[in-house]
Design a protein around this motif. Sequence first.
Motif, PDB file in Angstrom:
ATOM      1  N   ARG A 182       0.834  -1.201   0.000  1.00  0.00           N
ATOM      2  CA  ARG A 182       0.000   0.000   0.000  1.00  0.00           C
ATOM      3  C   ARG A 182       0.871   1.255   0.000  1.00  0.00           C
ATOM      4  O   ARG A 182       0.582   2.241  -0.706  1.00  0.00           O
ATOM      5  CB  ARG A 182      -0.934   0.001   1.209  1.00  0.00           C
ATOM      6  CG  ARG A 182      -1.871   1.204   1.243  1.00  0.00           C
ATOM      7  CD  ARG A 182      -2.881   1.123   2.366  1.00  0.00           C
ATOM      8  NE  ARG A 182      -3.927   0.141   2.080  1.00  0.00           N
ATOM      9  CZ  ARG A 182      -4.067  -1.016   2.703  1.00  0.00           C
ATOM     10  NH1 ARG A 182      -3.219  -1.368   3.661  1.00  0.00           N
ATOM     11  NH2 ARG A 182      -5.048  -1.834   2.396  1.00  0.00           N
ATOM     12  N   ARG A 188       2.268   1.736  -3.490  1.00  0.00           N
ATOM     13  CA  ARG A 188       1.225   2.271  -4.359  1.00  0.00           C
ATOM     14  C   ARG A 188       0.992   3.748  -4.086  1.00  0.00           C
ATOM     15  O   ARG A 188       0.896   4.561  -5.015  1.00  0.00           O
ATOM     16  CB  ARG A 188      -0.077   1.497  -4.159  1.00  0.00           C
ATOM     17  CG  ARG A 188      -1.203   1.938  -5.090  1.00  0.00           C
ATOM     18  CD  ARG A 188      -2.554   1.499  -4.587  1.00  0.00           C
ATOM     19  NE  ARG A 188      -2.864   2.088  -3.277  1.00  0.00           N
ATOM     20  CZ  ARG A 188      -3.974   1.857  -2.592  1.00  0.00           C
ATOM     21  NH1 ARG A 188      -4.876   1.016  -3.076  1.00  0.00           N
ATOM     22  NH2 ARG A 188      -4.189   2.438  -1.425  1.00  0.00           N
ATOM     23  N   ASP A 189       0.911   4.112  -2.818  1.00  0.00           N
ATOM     24  CA  ASP A 189       0.666   5.506  -2.462  1.00  0.00           C
ATOM     25  C   ASP A 189       1.817   6.418  -2.885  1.00  0.00           C
ATOM     26  O   ASP A 189       1.621   7.621  -3.073  1.00  0.00           O
ATOM     27  CB  ASP A 189       0.429   5.635  -0.958  1.00  0.00           C
ATOM     28  CG  ASP A 189      -0.882   4.989  -0.515  1.00  0.00           C
ATOM     29  OD1 ASP A 189      -1.711   4.659  -1.397  1.00  0.00           O
ATOM     30  OD2 ASP A 189      -1.056   4.784   0.708  1.00  0.00           O
ATOM     31  N   TRP A 217       3.646   4.204  -7.511  1.00  0.00           N
ATOM     32  CA  TRP A 217       3.854   3.061  -8.384  1.00  0.00           C
ATOM     33  C   TRP A 217       2.517   2.564  -8.912  1.00  0.00           C
ATOM     34  O   TRP A 217       1.535   2.507  -8.166  1.00  0.00           O
ATOM     35  CB  TRP A 217       4.577   1.942  -7.626  1.00  0.00           C
ATOM     36  CG  TRP A 217       6.027   2.240  -7.433  1.00  0.00           C
ATOM     37  CD1 TRP A 217       6.614   2.812  -6.352  1.00  0.00           C
ATOM     38  CD2 TRP A 217       7.074   2.017  -8.383  1.00  0.00           C
ATOM     39  NE1 TRP A 217       7.968   2.960  -6.553  1.00  0.00           N
ATOM     40  CE2 TRP A 217       8.279   2.479  -7.797  1.00  0.00           C
ATOM     41  CE3 TRP A 217       7.117   1.472  -9.665  1.00  0.00           C
ATOM     42  CZ2 TRP A 217       9.502   2.414  -8.456  1.00  0.00           C
ATOM     43  CZ3 TRP A 217       8.334   1.410 -10.324  1.00  0.00           C
ATOM     44  CH2 TRP A 217       9.511   1.870  -9.720  1.00  0.00           C
ATOM     45  N   VAL A 244       0.398   0.158  -9.211  1.00  0.00           N
ATOM     46  CA  VAL A 244       0.017  -1.162  -8.713  1.00  0.00           C
ATOM     47  C   VAL A 244      -1.360  -1.521  -9.247  1.00  0.00           C
ATOM     48  O   VAL A 244      -2.306  -0.731  -9.142  1.00  0.00           O
ATOM     49  CB  VAL A 244       0.026  -1.184  -7.179  1.00  0.00           C
ATOM     50  CG1 VAL A 244      -0.499  -2.516  -6.656  1.00  0.00           C
ATOM     51  CG2 VAL A 244       1.438  -0.924  -6.654  1.00  0.00           C
ATOM     52  N   VAL A 288       2.337  -4.853 -11.216  1.00  0.00           N
ATOM     53  CA  VAL A 288       2.519  -3.457 -11.610  1.00  0.00           C
ATOM     54  C   VAL A 288       2.457  -3.356 -13.131  1.00  0.00           C
ATOM     55  O   VAL A 288       2.769  -4.311 -13.841  1.00  0.00           O
ATOM     56  CB  VAL A 288       3.855  -2.876 -11.106  1.00  0.00           C
ATOM     57  CG1 VAL A 288       3.905  -2.868  -9.577  1.00  0.00           C
ATOM     58  CG2 VAL A 288       5.039  -3.629 -11.680  1.00  0.00           C
ATOM     59  N   GLN A 294      -0.688   6.176 -11.788  1.00  0.00           N
ATOM     60  CA  GLN A 294      -1.117   6.155 -10.397  1.00  0.00           C
ATOM     61  C   GLN A 294      -1.848   4.868 -10.144  1.00  0.00           C
ATOM     62  O   GLN A 294      -2.572   4.376 -11.022  1.00  0.00           O
ATOM     63  CB  GLN A 294      -2.019   7.359 -10.089  1.00  0.00           C
ATOM     64  CG  GLN A 294      -1.297   8.704 -10.166  1.00  0.00           C
ATOM     65  CD  GLN A 294      -0.236   8.863  -9.091  1.00  0.00           C
ATOM     66  OE1 GLN A 294      -0.394   8.334  -7.992  1.00  0.00           O
ATOM     67  NE2 GLN A 294       0.822   9.590  -9.382  1.00  0.00           N
ATOM     68  N   GLY A 295      -1.694   4.340  -8.943  1.00  0.00           N
ATOM     69  CA  GLY A 295      -2.400   3.116  -8.591  1.00  0.00           C
ATOM     70  C   GLY A 295      -3.868   3.377  -8.380  1.00  0.00           C
ATOM     71  O   GLY A 295      -4.304   4.528  -8.262  1.00  0.00           O
TER      72      GLY A 295
END
Length: 289
Positions: A244, A247-248, A251, A253, A267, A287-288
Amino acid sequence: MGARGGPTLERVPSERPVGVVTRGTTNPNRLRRCDRWLLGPEAARLRRAGPDPVVVDLGYGASPVTTVELAARLRTLRPDVRVVGVEIDPERVAAARPLEGPGLRFVRGGFEVPVPGGGRPLVVRAFNVLRQYDEAEVPAAWAAVVDRLAPGGLLVDGTCDEVGRLAAWVAVTADGPGSLTLSWRLRGLERPGVVAERLPKALIHRNVPGEGVHALLTALDDAFARQSALASFGMRQRFVAAVRAVRDAGWPVLGGPSRWRLGELTVAWDAVAPGGSATTGGDAGHQGP
């Protein structure tokens, strides 16, 4: 299907399989992580396929056990699936044929991906095959297999350790590589970066500063270390928190916590493609969810 001593993907007469023989190492349940992914995020591909979809296990090795397991698992979703094990070594094919039955066949072949009775495969799973080729040969191998796929088909090019505790694979379609999936056995995991040794051939030599996959694994290791306080609640909670955080940080995700809890991270390929972003996934413009 892989090689020792300089394999080649040069054109050969059509009656000869394309490729050379691999070491053939395999074990029961070695590819269960990839099979679980095919029945998870990729389940829709199988569901929407027409009748009798074909799935190929390319280069299954000295034992057909992973092909037999693949067929059994896919039948829980598509009882009409036809699974074909393809091996370039005729002795391996002969040894596997006593296991044939309805919806399960074994044939000799290579990257030309023969299908008994004709037709095109919806999915080709090729694990620990290209690992033994030169990196420069990967695009040609991908192109050869993708050219044989049914519309909307998928090539899964992956690598794993001997017992399937670490695995990584690239999802390739007619549009090119779309994602990289990394998968770990969480129990006893010291750091996620250990999966580097099992990256697919397209990335195994790219785990160096300045490359996207190196940046991803570094970010994941750092996030995992920062979540060490959660270890008392279990490795799963620690790993989910680390993913998480990655991702934040930007990356790209794909998927969510239900996959992370399995020790799986996917990814978008653009973030880790050779020569791509070398800092964070955000630099690649993603953005994830």
